[in-house]
Design an enzyme around this catalytic site. Sequence first.
Site, PDB file in Angstrom:
ATOM      1  N   SER A 254       0.837  -1.196   0.000  1.00 30.73           N
ATOM      2  CA  SER A 254       0.000   0.000   0.000  1.00 30.73           C
ATOM      3  C   SER A 254       0.869   1.242   0.000  1.00 30.73           C
ATOM      4  CB  SER A 254      -0.881   0.025   1.243  1.00 30.73           C
ATOM      5  OG  SER A 254      -0.067   0.314   2.362  1.00 30.73           O
ATOM      6  N   LYS A 255       0.313   2.313  -0.599  1.00 31.84           N
ATOM      7  CA  LYS A 255       1.138   3.507  -0.717  1.00 31.84           C
ATOM      8  C   LYS A 255       1.423   4.156   0.626  1.00 31.84           C
ATOM      9  CE  LYS A 255      -2.205   6.239  -3.117  1.00 31.84           C
ATOM     10  NZ  LYS A 255      -2.821   6.514  -4.356  1.00 31.84           N
ATOM     11  N   ARG A 256       0.625   3.845   1.611  1.00 32.16           N
ATOM     12  CA  ARG A 256       0.894   4.438   2.916  1.00 32.16           C
ATOM     13  C   ARG A 256       2.188   3.888   3.511  1.00 32.16           C
ATOM     14  NH1 ARG A 256      -2.357   2.644   6.304  1.00 32.16           N
ATOM     15  NH2 ARG A 256      -3.609   1.487   4.809  1.00 32.16           N
ATOM     16  N   LYS A 257       2.478   2.634   3.206  1.00 34.41           N
ATOM     17  CA  LYS A 257       3.651   2.005   3.816  1.00 34.41           C
ATOM     18  C   LYS A 257       4.871   2.011   2.910  1.00 34.41           C
ATOM     19  CE  LYS A 257       1.540  -0.645   7.250  1.00 34.41           C
ATOM     20  NZ  LYS A 257       1.284  -1.927   7.818  1.00 34.41           N
ATOM     21  N   LEU A 258       4.638   2.188   1.629  1.00 34.49           N
ATOM     22  CA  LEU A 258       5.711   1.932   0.685  1.00 34.49           C
ATOM     23  C   LEU A 258       5.487   2.784  -0.548  1.00 34.49           C
ATOM     24  CD1 LEU A 258       7.746  -0.644   0.591  1.00 34.49           C
ATOM     25  CD2 LEU A 258       6.198  -1.452  -1.145  1.00 34.49           C
TER      26      LEU A 258
END
Length: 529
Positions: A254-258
């Site tokens: 996910s873009k929040r984590k990576l």
Amino acid sequence: MNVVTRIAPSPTGDPHVGTAYVGLFNYAFAKRHGGRFVFRLEDTDRDRYDAASEARILEMFAWLGLDPDEGPGIGGPNGPYRQSERLDLYRAHVDRLLEAGHAYHAFESAEELEEMRTDQRRRGVGIGYDGRGRSVPAEERRRRADAGEPHVIRLVTPEDGDTGFHDLLRGEVRVPNSEIKDPVLIKADGYPTYHFANVVDDHLMEVTHVMRAEEWVTSTPIHVLLYTAFGWEVPVFCHLPLLRNPDENKTKISKRKLDTSVASYRAQGIVPEALLNFLATMGWSMPDGREFFDLEEMVAHFDPERISLGGPVFDLRKLRHVNARYLRDILPLEEVADRARPWLEAAGYDGLDDEDYLLDVIDVLRPRVETLHDLVERSRPFFDDAYPFDGEARKKVAAGQQALEDLEREFSMLDLFDEDAVDDLLDDYVRSREIKKPQVLMPLRAALMGTTQAPSVTDLVVILGRRRVLQRIGRALAEMTAALPDDDPSEAERLAAEEAARAEAEARADLAAKIEAARRAARSGRSDA
Ligand code: GLU
């Protein structure tokens, strides 16, 4: 069988690495069987539509070299390839289902549906549409729809039994029909839902193999019911494992984590070959276990049944390692130079038309970098004669002033600037002065590059050549002499303290003068009185 696969992205933002991953596997499978790879834009969610996204996704595929055989701007026998341009087709197809009694108009308002769900929650029963619209007589439904009353169109789904399909990787997947609750086919805005448009298009575009992300597994029984309602043949389904974050729980990428944006990897100087190779190893491997291979080799060996469902971890560090290998020894030197050139130009470097020099520079640097961005940073001193000196380099130059002066003379007399000659010169110098080699190499490296983090000194001297070497040693020595006071913090502090003391003395004198003047004025005022 004439294999047709497809990638069906929704234009909702920056091209996601998951789209590249699924696209790669679909491409490889189609090409392996001499088939076609179709690009279809699923742009029916008008709330999330992003007009710039389509071009960016197509551009990503072009960069990766995964060229679709059919698609928007490419054409093909079964276009148009944007769902928003196929509304008539969906309309005609939903009419077929309405006529056959497989679909119906439903008129519940959003509030009514919300109330239904609240009630279901309170009673602790399954949440979902309860089929209440079916009880409205067909005549009345038609009349209300014709009169323009807001409505959706739903699929009639069986209440008993179950619906299943065969997944290439998961085997038999079955879902009780009670869990499938008359899904919407056409929304109130007249646009089709994902399920409906997806099935109609896969059929009309002759898709034989649906390879997509795991998250769509639960939608597939709905699709199977639709194929059945139309009397169409069901394609082969293969749900690919989701890419995972490299965290403890291996959560869905996910873009929040990576960083999941392909454009951003590209901007960091990841080369497409490396990204493809890396993505290919997400859940899949070459039959002989080779880790590095190109797209053609993947195509030649691709067999989706070898995909493992273990939850491949998308580790950006690993991607950088793979990229480093491509820059270092998989891509030919000339190829790396071609890739690097636009970057070097964008950085405003001079001397790029000297092709031999450029190749030499890249040759010494490429074992030390992971990305094209690193390469540009590291090569700055080679193309910029006004390179800055870092603190460590300053110290080394200052400490090696004598050696640098000597070497300046020696290099100016050296005939041949090749590796052996330079090595011999440095060895002779060290021997004659009875000093240790690093005492010479460190200042020389610092003088030539402005940093101590640089490749072998012999390489540097040979690549830079006599003119640059002499000019750079001269510049380093001159800079050191000019910059000495600034370099010594205690000296700088002393000067600053002196300056402050002088300013204070002046201010005090100024004040004293003013007081004296005032006193004088007061005295004369009194005598005047
Ligand atoms: N539009 C869907 C997506 O964005 C396509 C899913 C599918 O391949 O069926 O992933």
